[in-house]
Design a protein around this motif. Structure first.
Motif, PDB file in Angstrom:
ATOM      1  N   MET A  14       0.707  -1.081  -0.101  1.00  0.00           N
ATOM      2  CA  MET A  14       0.028   0.146  -0.183  1.00  0.00           C
ATOM      3  C   MET A  14       0.967   1.224   0.105  1.00  0.00           C
ATOM      4  SD  MET A  14      -2.957  -0.994  -0.336  1.00  0.00           S
ATOM      5  CE  MET A  14      -4.006  -2.406  -0.141  1.00  0.00           C
ATOM      6  N   VAL A  15       1.842   1.068   0.697  1.00  0.00           N
ATOM      7  CA  VAL A  15       2.689   2.251   0.677  1.00  0.00           C
ATOM      8  C   VAL A  15       3.484   2.663  -0.700  1.00  0.00           C
ATOM      9  CG1 VAL A  15       5.013   3.093   1.516  1.00  0.00           C
ATOM     10  CG2 VAL A  15       3.499   2.162   3.268  1.00  0.00           C
ATOM     11  N   LEU A  16       3.994   1.657  -1.188  1.00  0.00           N
ATOM     12  CA  LEU A  16       4.600   1.522  -2.463  1.00  0.00           C
ATOM     13  C   LEU A  16       3.583   2.253  -3.710  1.00  0.00           C
ATOM     14  CD1 LEU A  16       6.598  -1.674  -3.045  1.00  0.00           C
ATOM     15  CD2 LEU A  16       7.391   0.654  -2.419  1.00  0.00           C
ATOM     16  N   CYS A  17       2.269   1.736  -3.379  1.00  0.00           N
ATOM     17  CA  CYS A  17       1.100   2.053  -4.457  1.00  0.00           C
ATOM     18  C   CYS A  17       0.888   3.578  -4.118  1.00  0.00           C
ATOM     19  CB  CYS A  17      -0.118   1.229  -4.204  1.00  0.00           C
ATOM     20  SG  CYS A  17       0.120  -0.385  -5.063  1.00  0.00           S
ATOM     21  N   GLU A  18       0.800   4.128  -2.980  1.00  0.00           N
ATOM     22  CA  GLU A  18       0.452   5.596  -2.638  1.00  0.00           C
ATOM     23  C   GLU A  18       1.695   6.440  -3.203  1.00  0.00           C
ATOM     24  OE1 GLU A  18      -0.920   8.877  -1.733  1.00  0.00           O
ATOM     25  OE2 GLU A  18      -1.919   6.848  -1.533  1.00  0.00           O
ATOM     26  N   LEU A  19       2.816   5.787  -2.989  1.00  0.00           N
ATOM     27  CA  LEU A  19       4.096   6.594  -3.375  1.00  0.00           C
ATOM     28  C   LEU A  19       4.170   6.926  -4.939  1.00  0.00           C
ATOM     29  CD1 LEU A  19       7.077   7.761  -3.090  1.00  0.00           C
ATOM     30  CD2 LEU A  19       7.826   5.211  -3.356  1.00  0.00           C
ATOM     31  N   LEU A  20       3.836   5.528  -5.809  1.00  0.00           N
ATOM     32  CA  LEU A  20       3.493   5.561  -7.215  1.00  0.00           C
ATOM     33  C   LEU A  20       2.467   6.564  -7.634  1.00  0.00           C
ATOM     34  CD1 LEU A  20       4.158   1.876  -8.087  1.00  0.00           C
ATOM     35  CD2 LEU A  20       5.623   3.795  -8.465  1.00  0.00           C
ATOM     36  N   ARG A  21       1.353   6.659  -6.967  1.00  0.00           N
ATOM     37  CA  ARG A  21       0.213   7.383  -7.213  1.00  0.00           C
ATOM     38  C   ARG A  21       0.539   8.985  -7.024  1.00  0.00           C
ATOM     39  NH1 ARG A  21      -3.482   3.564  -4.330  1.00  0.00           N
ATOM     40  NH2 ARG A  21      -3.911   1.733  -5.931  1.00  0.00           N
ATOM     41  N   GLN A  22       1.545   9.238  -6.039  1.00  0.00           N
ATOM     42  CA  GLN A  22       1.837  10.656  -5.614  1.00  0.00           C
ATOM     43  C   GLN A  22       2.743  11.179  -6.899  1.00  0.00           C
ATOM     44  OE1 GLN A  22       3.645  10.681  -2.012  1.00  0.00           O
ATOM     45  NE2 GLN A  22       1.564  10.379  -0.835  1.00  0.00           N
ATOM     46  N   GLU A  23       3.621  10.099  -7.644  1.00  0.00           N
ATOM     47  CA  GLU A  23       4.352  10.478  -8.471  1.00  0.00           C
ATOM     48  C   GLU A  23       3.591  10.597 -10.075  1.00  0.00           C
ATOM     49  OE1 GLU A  23       7.623  11.283  -8.703  1.00  0.00           O
ATOM     50  OE2 GLU A  23       7.605  11.262  -6.303  1.00  0.00           O
ATOM     51  N   GLY A  24       2.318  10.334  -9.886  1.00  0.00           N
ATOM     52  CA  GLY A  24       1.558  10.594 -11.187  1.00  0.00           C
ATOM     53  C   GLY A  24       1.248   9.185 -12.012  1.00  0.00           C
ATOM     54  N   TYR A  25       1.737   7.919 -11.308  1.00  0.00           N
ATOM     55  CA  TYR A  25       1.527   6.863 -11.961  1.00  0.00           C
ATOM     56  C   TYR A  25       0.078   5.963 -11.498  1.00  0.00           C
ATOM     57  CZ  TYR A  25       6.579   6.962 -12.696  1.00  0.00           C
ATOM     58  OH  TYR A  25       7.835   7.268 -13.004  1.00  0.00           O
ATOM     59  N   ARG A  26      -0.375   5.526 -12.429  1.00  0.00           N
ATOM     60  CA  ARG A  26      -1.643   4.407 -11.967  1.00  0.00           C
ATOM     61  C   ARG A  26      -1.184   3.077 -11.420  1.00  0.00           C
ATOM     62  NH1 ARG A  26      -5.221   4.240 -16.954  1.00  0.00           N
ATOM     63  NH2 ARG A  26      -6.865   3.250 -15.485  1.00  0.00           N
ATOM     64  N   ALA A  27      -1.503   2.886  -9.980  1.00  0.00           N
ATOM     65  CA  ALA A  27      -0.956   1.661  -9.654  1.00  0.00           C
ATOM     66  C   ALA A  27      -1.696   0.655  -9.088  1.00  0.00           C
ATOM     67  CB  ALA A  27      -0.038   2.080  -8.297  1.00  0.00           C
ATOM     68  N   ASP A  28      -1.926  -0.528  -9.435  1.00  0.00           N
ATOM     69  CA  ASP A  28      -2.640  -1.612  -8.689  1.00  0.00           C
ATOM     70  C   ASP A  28      -1.782  -2.628  -8.134  1.00  0.00           C
ATOM     71  OD1 ASP A  28      -4.987  -0.551 -10.103  1.00  0.00           O
ATOM     72  OD2 ASP A  28      -4.441  -1.836 -11.836  1.00  0.00           O
ATOM     73  N   THR A  29      -2.215  -3.386  -7.158  1.00  0.00           N
ATOM     74  CA  THR A  29      -1.581  -4.378  -6.262  1.00  0.00           C
ATOM     75  C   THR A  29      -2.171  -5.590  -6.298  1.00  0.00           C
ATOM     76  OG1 THR A  29      -0.443  -4.626  -4.233  1.00  0.00           O
ATOM     77  CG2 THR A  29      -2.522  -3.641  -4.019  1.00  0.00           C
ATOM     78  N   ALA A  30      -1.187  -6.636  -6.161  1.00  0.00           N
ATOM     79  CA  ALA A  30      -1.611  -8.036  -5.959  1.00  0.00           C
ATOM     80  C   ALA A  30      -0.910  -8.649  -4.937  1.00  0.00           C
ATOM     81  CB  ALA A  30      -1.509  -8.916  -7.312  1.00  0.00           C
ATOM     82  N   PHE A  31      -1.676  -9.548  -3.906  1.00  0.00           N
ATOM     83  CA  PHE A  31      -1.095  -9.904  -2.701  1.00  0.00           C
ATOM     84  C   PHE A  31      -0.291 -11.580  -2.899  1.00  0.00           C
ATOM     85  CE2 PHE A  31      -4.159  -6.678  -1.258  1.00  0.00           C
ATOM     86  CZ  PHE A  31      -3.151  -5.551  -1.087  1.00  0.00           C
ATOM     87  N   SER A  32      -0.572 -12.117  -3.950  1.00  0.00           N
ATOM     88  CA  SER A  32      -0.124 -13.390  -4.053  1.00  0.00           C
ATOM     89  C   SER A  32       0.188 -13.487  -5.406  1.00  0.00           C
ATOM     90  CB  SER A  32      -1.245 -14.520  -3.880  1.00  0.00           C
ATOM     91  OG  SER A  32      -2.433 -14.383  -4.883  1.00  0.00           O
ATOM     92  N   GLY A  33       1.298 -14.756  -5.745  1.00  0.00           N
ATOM     93  CA  GLY A  33       1.860 -15.048  -7.001  1.00  0.00           C
ATOM     94  C   GLY A  33       0.819 -15.238  -7.933  1.00  0.00           C
TER      95      GLY A  33
END
Length: 229
Positions: A14-33
């Protein structure tokens, strides 16, 4: 630019996604392989940040499956492992870069920018052909023969996802996730509304492609002559 973060540590993810969004990226996350693989196979991401130690399927296996499927999206391996053997395994599996934890966020962003520049250089073609249509990604225009029609950005995203699914059924949940993201408050039936709009627009330009609903599963892009008809 759209980035997928496959990381089982939810706090870090969640921290990484928020960081990426602040940089103007669209970010999605998945929690398993396995979920990460499913997301990445959609082919809609510009960069994938992939952890090695994942439940259900480790990052090395995910990466090998992606490359075997022809998905060439740049991948940054992110892991606590520091052994040279692990880095070699990741790179041999098809990784484009490797970053160990703990890491500096400035370095992470720099590596992502480098991968995105590499991706844009390698994939200069901004159109996707699928049977009798061509989707022009930059203008959101879809063309069939001499006819064309403008799509909304969401419709273009959905059509691109179908075009890159290579005949696989795309689940409704996955469509909602990919097009609107994890944190979206979009109504669940909005996907059906956009699918309906897209069907009408494809029909209006004479395309023989059909978006078929698969009950209880999702949607399938049905191409003419796929069954020899």
């Amino acid at each position: 630019m759209r980035i997928l973060v496959v990381e089982d540590d939810k706090s870090l993810s969640m921290v990484l996604c928020e960081l990426l969004r602040q940089e103007g990226y669209r970010a999605d996350t998945a929690f398993s392989g396995d979920t990460g693989l499913d997301c990445a196979l959609s082919g809609i991401y510009d960069v994938i940040v992939l952890d090695v130690m994942l439940p259900k399927m480790d990052g090395f296996a995910v990466l090998r499956r992606l490359r075997q499927a022809g998905i060439q999206t740049p991948v940054l391996m992110l892991t606590a492992r520091t052994q040279i053997e692990d880095k070699v395994t990741g790179l041999d599996s098809g990784a484009d870069d490797y970053l160990t934890k703990p890491f500096n966020t400035t370095e992470l962003l720099a590596r992502i920018r480098a991968l995105s520049r590499r991706s844009s250089t390698e994939f200069v073609d901004s159109s996707i052909q699928c049977n009798d249509i061509v989707l022009h990604k930059e203008t959101h225009e879809v063309q069939c023969g001499s006819k064309s029609i403008k799509l909304t950005s969401k419709e273009a995203d959905i059509l691109e996802m179908f075009a890159k699914s290579h005949g696989r059924v795309v689940s409704k949940d996955m469509l909602t996730l990919k097009i609107w993201g994890y944190d979206s408050e979009i109504e669940y039936n909005s996907t059906e509304v956009y699918i309906s709009f897209l069907r009408k627009k494809l029909k209006s330009i004479g395309s023989q492609i059909k978006i078929k609903a698969v009950r209880g599963v999702g949607y399938l892009l049905e191409e003419p002559n796929a069954n020899g008809n």
